[in-house]
Design a protein around this motif. Structure first.
Motif, PDB file in Angstrom:
ATOM      1  N   GLN A 166       0.840  -1.200   0.000  1.00 44.56           N
ATOM      2  CA  GLN A 166       0.000   0.000   0.000  1.00 44.56           C
ATOM      3  C   GLN A 166       0.881   1.258   0.000  1.00 44.56           C
ATOM      4  O   GLN A 166       1.665   1.467   0.921  1.00 44.56           O
ATOM      5  CB  GLN A 166      -0.893  -0.003   1.253  1.00 44.56           C
ATOM      6  N   HIS A 167       0.754   2.072  -1.022  1.00 45.35           N
ATOM      7  CA  HIS A 167       1.509   3.328  -1.039  1.00 45.35           C
ATOM      8  C   HIS A 167       0.845   4.363  -0.140  1.00 45.35           C
ATOM      9  O   HIS A 167      -0.366   4.343   0.068  1.00 45.35           O
ATOM     10  CB  HIS A 167       1.615   3.868  -2.470  1.00 45.35           C
ATOM     11  N   TYR A 168       1.654   5.275   0.397  1.00 54.47           N
ATOM     12  CA  TYR A 168       1.115   6.361   1.229  1.00 54.47           C
ATOM     13  C   TYR A 168       2.136   7.487   1.263  1.00 54.47           C
ATOM     14  O   TYR A 168       3.302   7.296   0.916  1.00 54.47           O
ATOM     15  CB  TYR A 168       0.798   5.868   2.650  1.00 54.47           C
ATOM     16  N   ASP A 169       1.659   8.645   1.688  1.00 52.07           N
ATOM     17  CA  ASP A 169       2.570   9.774   1.874  1.00 52.07           C
ATOM     18  C   ASP A 169       2.141  10.556   3.104  1.00 52.07           C
ATOM     19  O   ASP A 169       1.296  10.067   3.869  1.00 52.07           O
ATOM     20  CB  ASP A 169       2.629  10.652   0.607  1.00 52.07           C
ATOM     21  N   THR A 170       2.668  11.754   3.284  1.00 55.52           N
ATOM     22  CA  THR A 170       2.344  12.493   4.515  1.00 55.52           C
ATOM     23  C   THR A 170       0.844  12.774   4.601  1.00 55.52           C
ATOM     24  O   THR A 170       0.264  12.753   5.682  1.00 55.52           O
ATOM     25  CB  THR A 170       3.116  13.823   4.581  1.00 55.52           C
ATOM     26  N   ALA A 171       0.221  13.027   3.453  1.00 57.53           N
ATOM     27  CA  ALA A 171      -1.206  13.379   3.466  1.00 57.53           C
ATOM     28  C   ALA A 171      -2.091  12.154   3.707  1.00 57.53           C
ATOM     29  O   ALA A 171      -3.206  12.276   4.220  1.00 57.53           O
ATOM     30  CB  ALA A 171      -1.583  14.043   2.141  1.00 57.53           C
ATOM     31  N   SER A 172      -1.586  10.974   3.323  1.00 59.35           N
ATOM     32  CA  SER A 172      -2.425   9.767   3.471  1.00 59.35           C
ATOM     33  C   SER A 172      -1.784   8.798   4.465  1.00 59.35           C
ATOM     34  O   SER A 172      -1.816   7.584   4.278  1.00 59.35           O
ATOM     35  CB  SER A 172      -2.600   9.089   2.108  1.00 59.35           C
ATOM     36  N   PHE A 173      -1.188   9.346   5.535  1.00 59.43           N
ATOM     37  CA  PHE A 173      -0.474   8.530   6.519  1.00 59.43           C
ATOM     38  C   PHE A 173      -1.336   7.383   7.054  1.00 59.43           C
ATOM     39  O   PHE A 173      -0.829   6.299   7.353  1.00 59.43           O
ATOM     40  CB  PHE A 173       0.021   9.426   7.669  1.00 59.43           C
ATOM     41  N   GLY A 174      -2.627   7.615   7.174  1.00 59.70           N
ATOM     42  CA  GLY A 174      -3.539   6.604   7.710  1.00 59.70           C
ATOM     43  C   GLY A 174      -3.463   5.280   6.942  1.00 59.70           C
ATOM     44  O   GLY A 174      -3.701   4.207   7.502  1.00 59.70           O
ATOM     45  N   LEU A 175      -3.095   5.339   5.656  1.00 57.52           N
ATOM     46  CA  LEU A 175      -3.027   4.119   4.836  1.00 57.52           C
ATOM     47  C   LEU A 175      -1.856   3.208   5.215  1.00 57.52           C
ATOM     48  O   LEU A 175      -1.812   2.050   4.830  1.00 57.52           O
ATOM     49  CB  LEU A 175      -2.901   4.496   3.352  1.00 57.52           C
ATOM     50  N   PRO A 224      -3.917  10.114  22.216  1.00 59.50           N
ATOM     51  CA  PRO A 224      -4.759  10.239  21.020  1.00 59.50           C
ATOM     52  C   PRO A 224      -3.913  10.167  19.749  1.00 59.50           C
ATOM     53  O   PRO A 224      -2.797  10.720  19.703  1.00 59.50           O
ATOM     54  CB  PRO A 224      -5.396  11.612  21.199  1.00 59.50           C
ATOM     55  N   GLU A 225      -4.439   9.482  18.762  1.00 57.79           N
ATOM     56  CA  GLU A 225      -3.688   9.109  17.554  1.00 57.79           C
ATOM     57  C   GLU A 225      -3.012  10.296  16.857  1.00 57.79           C
ATOM     58  O   GLU A 225      -1.942  10.163  16.259  1.00 57.79           O
ATOM     59  CB  GLU A 225      -4.657   8.387  16.614  1.00 57.79           C
ATOM     60  N   ILE A 226      -3.646  11.454  16.994  1.00 57.07           N
ATOM     61  CA  ILE A 226      -3.112  12.638  16.308  1.00 57.07           C
ATOM     62  C   ILE A 226      -1.667  12.948  16.714  1.00 57.07           C
ATOM     63  O   ILE A 226      -0.857  13.412  15.914  1.00 57.07           O
ATOM     64  CB  ILE A 226      -4.034  13.861  16.551  1.00 57.07           C
ATOM     65  N   TRP A 227      -1.333  12.633  17.979  1.00 50.94           N
ATOM     66  CA  TRP A 227       0.019  12.900  18.455  1.00 50.94           C
ATOM     67  C   TRP A 227       1.036  12.031  17.730  1.00 50.94           C
ATOM     68  O   TRP A 227       2.085  12.491  17.305  1.00 50.94           O
ATOM     69  CB  TRP A 227       0.111  12.646  19.964  1.00 50.94           C
ATOM     70  N   TRP A 228       0.731  10.751  17.635  1.00 48.20           N
ATOM     71  CA  TRP A 228       1.649   9.814  16.973  1.00 48.20           C
ATOM     72  C   TRP A 228       1.812  10.206  15.500  1.00 48.20           C
ATOM     73  O   TRP A 228       2.911  10.239  14.966  1.00 48.20           O
ATOM     74  CB  TRP A 228       1.118   8.378  17.095  1.00 48.20           C
ATOM     75  N   ARG A 229       0.682  10.517  14.903  1.00 42.18           N
ATOM     76  CA  ARG A 229       0.704  10.896  13.485  1.00 42.18           C
ATOM     77  C   ARG A 229       1.611  12.121  13.271  1.00 42.18           C
ATOM     78  O   ARG A 229       2.408  12.176  12.342  1.00 42.18           O
ATOM     79  CB  ARG A 229      -0.729  11.210  13.019  1.00 42.18           C
ATOM     80  N   LYS A 230       1.507  13.088  14.178  1.00 47.89           N
ATOM     81  CA  LYS A 230       2.291  14.316  14.064  1.00 47.89           C
ATOM     82  C   LYS A 230       3.803  13.992  14.116  1.00 47.89           C
ATOM     83  O   LYS A 230       4.600  14.472  13.304  1.00 47.89           O
ATOM     84  CB  LYS A 230       1.917  15.236  15.236  1.00 47.89           C
ATOM     85  N   LEU A 231       4.155  13.116  15.051  1.00 45.10           N
ATOM     86  CA  LEU A 231       5.561  12.731  15.212  1.00 45.10           C
ATOM     87  C   LEU A 231       6.063  12.000  13.963  1.00 45.10           C
ATOM     88  O   LEU A 231       7.129  12.299  13.412  1.00 45.10           O
ATOM     89  CB  LEU A 231       5.662  11.818  16.449  1.00 45.10           C
ATOM     90  N   ALA A 232       5.267  11.019  13.503  1.00 39.56           N
ATOM     91  CA  ALA A 232       5.669  10.206  12.354  1.00 39.56           C
ATOM     92  C   ALA A 232       5.754  11.059  11.083  1.00 39.56           C
ATOM     93  O   ALA A 232       6.711  10.958  10.304  1.00 39.56           O
ATOM     94  CB  ALA A 232       4.680   9.055  12.165  1.00 39.56           C
ATOM     95  N   VAL A 233       4.756  11.906  10.898  1.00 45.54           N
ATOM     96  CA  VAL A 233       4.715  12.714   9.668  1.00 45.54           C
ATOM     97  C   VAL A 233       5.859  13.737   9.671  1.00 45.54           C
ATOM     98  O   VAL A 233       6.464  14.026   8.635  1.00 45.54           O
ATOM     99  CB  VAL A 233       3.332  13.387   9.509  1.00 45.54           C
ATOM    100  N   ASN A 234       6.196  14.216  10.854  1.00 45.16           N
ATOM    101  CA  ASN A 234       7.331  15.125  10.945  1.00 45.16           C
ATOM    102  C   ASN A 234       8.608  14.436  10.461  1.00 45.16           C
ATOM    103  O   ASN A 234       9.419  15.012   9.737  1.00 45.16           O
ATOM    104  CB  ASN A 234       7.494  15.607  12.397  1.00 45.16           C
ATOM    105  N   GLY A 235       8.776  13.161  10.842  1.00 49.84           N
ATOM    106  CA  GLY A 235       9.920  12.380  10.360  1.00 49.84           C
ATOM    107  C   GLY A 235       9.893  12.235   8.850  1.00 49.84           C
ATOM    108  O   GLY A 235      10.915  12.369   8.170  1.00 49.84           O
TER     109      GLY A 235
END
Ligand code: ADP
Ligand code: GLC
Length: 503
Positions: free
Chosen positions: A273-282, A456-467
């Motif tokens: 499954q491809h994904y990028d910063t905008a579709s991190f949920g995938l 809350p998931e938003i925190w993890w997402r923020k950290l991962a997407v920042n990377g």
């Protein structure tokens, strides 16, 4: 992107491995991507490698560019010519008696070093020297030879004796591997007697091929700024810290880049499954695929730890073994390990996997596509290296939104920003960093990572997407190398045999 603002340099890039021809570790990633980055900047760069059977197979089509007669080898050595990425010329040094064998570049199929490694790589170096002096009949004279690790360490030493020679840069990818051999081997190689000198190759009554690079190169580089400082200390200098300190005015730390053409979750052909910063949920889809592929319970709310690497002490593989029982206590934690190395560690990991098939999946071996899927499918990448000159897997992890947990050492310290409360607030955090390679320090960090994953998931997402947004491409590092090349060409270093004293 071609820049003609400064004159084009002719660069011979010498390495004992290069992706995609042959790879045992990060050196291959660098040798397969830095020459391309330099070529993109308008440089005339050519790569030279031994003609191992696998490299030959991967490099086809090849032509015989020239043949050489070299000391220490009975028979004719062919120089086969192909191209990397259809663009960067590659020379493969074909000496079948030394390189046409199964196994990897350095060891037989059982992982035992080839007994004639000194002879093999001395021959490789002699071929490089002949090419770089334009005596091979290739009608090409490089301005500079960029050597990498001990396998090419003789090149600067042999070139230093030549009146008119190209400049030399020697890159240390790992000082723990020095290419040390005994006096009898030195004699067999028929090297000039004056190289048996404490300013040159002699090293505690043996001789060291890496010392050839460190003592004789015009410039020495290593693969991160922090490691460039660490190798000046007894703890990580492995006996060469004195010589390195002596030469520290010509030592630079240049962080490795990575090839985002190969490592990009938005286009990686190896991942489901491809994904990028905008579709991190995938990204989660890759986790469930990986769990299924490796026989773990398929749960998208599991916290999946990944690890890929050589199972050796340097990489902290034994530390992973020690934290394993503690990790298993967390109901939602799963662990995937891909690697090979120390047979005792391999055995232990296999056993643990057998005992806890619902928690741990272990793949012993080398598997490039699976490495991509682990990067894409894991939530956390564990990299507790005792020392790490640069490290590439934490860079791949950052790109794949897989939050790295690393030891503050070498390139890990230079590339991962710890998730302290302040760094989280100002948005600079990219991972979790522990200060000491001991269990107490690791556990403090793992505990806070696990707690953070529970927020809350938003925190993890923020950290991962920042990377994911960090730029570790070759752009600035290739430019840095070009500056060092120019300095090396403009200011050749004195021959160490003419140094008044050392240490
Ligand atoms: P080192 O060169 O010290 O082993 P690096 O982090 O610089 O460490 O580079 C290791 C490279 O080798 C990475 O590209 C990593 O993905 C790859 N690698 C290591 N072990 C394996 C394995 N068992 N299977 C696939 N790839 C591996
Ligand atoms: C070595 C080092 C690693 C580095 C790689 C490429 O194998 O152990 O840290 O990333 O070389 O430079």
């Amino acid at each position: 992107m071609t820049s003609h603002s400064t004159p084009q340099l002719k660069i011979l890039f010498a390495s004992s491995e290069a992706q995609p021809l042959i790879k045992t570790g990060g050196l291959a990633d660098v040798a397969g991507s830095l020459p391309i980055a330099l070529s993109n900047r308008g440089q005339d760069v050519r790569l030279v490698l031994p003609a191992y059977p696998q490299a030959v197979k991967m490099a086809i089509p090849l032509t015989t560019a020239t043949t050489l007669e070299l000391p220490g080898y009975r028979g004719t050595v062919r120089v086969l010519e192909g191209a990397l990425n259809g663009r960067v010329p590659i020379y493969l040094i074909d000496a079948p008696g030394l390189f046409d064998r199964p196994g990897n570049p350095y060891t037989d199929a059982d992982g035992i070093d080839w007994g004639d490694n000194a002879k093999r790589f001395a021959l490789f170096c002699r071929a490089i020297v002949v090419i770089s002096l334009n005596r091979a009949g290739l009608n090409w004279r490089p301005d500079l030879v960029h050597c990498n690790d001990w396998q090419t360490g003789l090149v600067p030493a042999l070139l230093a004796g030549e009146g008119s020679r190209p400049a030399t840069v020697f890159t240390i990818h790992n000082l723990g591997y020095q290419g040390n051999f005994d006096r009898a081997t030195f004699d067999q190689l028929e090297l000039a007697e004056n190289l048996w000198h404490h300013n040159a190759l002699e090293f505690h009554n043996n001789f060291s091929l890496i010392k050839g690079g460190i003592a004789f190169a015009d410039f020495i580089t290593t693969v991160s700024p922090t490691y460039a400082r660490e190798i000046l200390t007894p703890a990580l200098g492995y006996g060469l810290e004195g010589l390195l300190r002596y030469r520290s005015d010509r030592l630079r730390g240049v962080l490795n880049g990575i090839d985002y053409g190969v490592w990009d979750p938005a286009s990686d052909p190896a991942i489901p499954q491809h994904y990028d910063t905008a579709s991190f949920g995938l990204k989660k889809v890759n986790k469930t695929h990986l769990q299924r592929e490796l026989g773990l319970p398929v749960k998208d709310d599991a916290l999946l730890f990944g690890h890929i690497g050589r199972l050796v002490e340097q990489k902290g593989a034994d530390l992973i073994m020690q934290i394993l029982p503690g990790l298993l206590k967390f109901a939602h934690v799963q662990l995937v390990i891909l690697g090979s190395g120390d047979p005792a560690l391999e055995r232990y990991l296999r056993q643990e996997c057998g005992k806890h098939p619902d928690k741990i999946a272990v793949v012993i071996g080398y598997n490039e596509p699976l490495a991509h899927r682990i990067e894409a499918g894991s939530d956390i990448f564990l990299m507790p290296s005792r020392y790490e000159p640069c490290g590439l897997n934490q860079l791949y992890s950052l790109r794949y939104g897989t939050v790295p947990i690393v030891h503050r050492t070498g390139g890990l310290a230079d590339t991962v920003i710890d998730a302290t409360p302040r760094n989280l607030l100002n948005g600079s955090a990219t991972g979790f960093v522990f200060n000491w390679p001991d269990l107490a320090s690791i556990w403090r960090t793992i505990d806070s990572a696990i707690a953070f994953y529970g927020r809350p998931e938003i925190w993890w997402r923020k950290l991962a997407v920042n990377g994911m947004k960090q730029d570790f491409s070759w752009n600035s590092s290739a430019q840095h190398y070009l500056e060092i090349y120019r300095e090396a060409i403009d200011s050749p270093a004195p021959n160490p045999l003419a140094w008044r004293s050392l240490l």
